[in-house]
Design a protein around this motif. Sequence first.
Motif, mmCIF file in Angstrom:
data_model
loop_
_atom_site.group_PDB
_atom_site.id
_atom_site.type_symbol
_atom_site.label_atom_id
_atom_site.label_comp_id
_atom_site.label_asym_id
_atom_site.label_seq_id
_atom_site.Cartn_x
_atom_site.Cartn_y
_atom_site.Cartn_z
ATOM 1 N N LYS A 1 -1.344 65.047 24.348
ATOM 2 C CA LYS A 1 -0.709 64.534 23.129
ATOM 3 C C LYS A 1 0.800 64.412 23.323
ATOM 4 C CE LYS A 1 -4.220 66.605 20.158
ATOM 5 N NZ LYS A 1 -4.508 67.617 19.135
ATOM 6 N N VAL B 1 1.610 61.428 25.526
ATOM 7 C CA VAL B 1 1.483 60.172 24.769
ATOM 8 C C VAL B 1 2.724 59.963 23.901
ATOM 9 C CG1 VAL B 1 0.174 59.026 22.933
ATOM 10 C CG2 VAL B 1 -1.040 60.149 24.812
ATOM 11 N N TYR C 1 2.413 52.031 18.381
ATOM 12 C CA TYR C 1 1.224 52.891 18.452
ATOM 13 C C TYR C 1 0.097 52.165 19.193
ATOM 14 C CZ TYR C 1 3.507 55.806 14.918
ATOM 15 O OH TYR C 1 4.389 56.599 14.241
ATOM 16 N N THR D 1 0.822 51.946 22.949
ATOM 17 C CA THR D 1 0.658 53.279 23.541
ATOM 18 C C THR D 1 -0.821 53.609 23.691
ATOM 19 O OG1 THR D 1 2.724 53.964 22.485
ATOM 20 C CG2 THR D 1 1.290 55.711 23.305
ATOM 21 N N SER E 1 -5.285 53.723 17.523
ATOM 22 C CA SER E 1 -3.838 53.894 17.467
ATOM 23 C C SER E 1 -3.411 54.763 16.286
ATOM 24 C CB SER E 1 -3.144 52.527 17.383
ATOM 25 O OG SER E 1 -3.576 51.843 16.224
ATOM 26 N N ILE F 1 -2.725 58.352 17.234
ATOM 27 C CA ILE F 1 -1.391 58.599 17.781
ATOM 28 C C ILE F 1 -0.370 58.702 16.642
ATOM 29 C CG2 ILE F 1 0.429 57.689 19.289
ATOM 30 C CD1 ILE F 1 -1.834 56.373 20.926
#
Length: 187
Positions: A67, A70, A81, A84, A93, A96
């Motif tokens: 996490k 990221v 988002y 990523t 997304s 995230i």
Amino acid sequence: MAKYSEQFKLMIVKEYMEGPLGYTLLARKYDIPSKAPIERWVKSYKALGEEGLRKKRCKKVYSVQFKLNVLNFMKQTGASYQDTAIEFQMNNSTLIANWNKIFLTEGIEGLKEKPKGRPPMSGKRKAKSVKQEKAMNREEQLEREIELLRLENAYLKKLKAFQENPEAYLEKHKQRWHSNSRKKDSD
């Protein structure tokens, strides 16, 4: 249940890629309130194929380190988002976005996995019963101590009586001993 099925998402993505309609017109055509979901579906499809449109059947647990990686990638590159999620082979997304929100409010501790559901009741019941057992044990200990003190007191009284007048004491207890032995023999 998901708002839109995999087949529906795939149909819209293919229509977008093959046809002249853009995101906004497709959203109007299929009565989708915004063009944003279609944009996400197309990006996911281009990056991950049909797998990008699927909802995960089982919950995947991500480590705290993953996490943080990221979120660091997103912060360093300025990626969205969605970008990523694609970079890390994820199709969600919003997950995230949730991690980012939790990290900003709670820090690293918020990213740790928390137990789900209601805690079991058995722990509370055991704690109460253990306390009762301890109280009962304490009560039993005190009763036992009282009984031992009574026995000791009786023994000391008999010892004192024997030391003062041994013959009278033996005569008195001889009769009692004979009467007890007769009862045992008759049984």
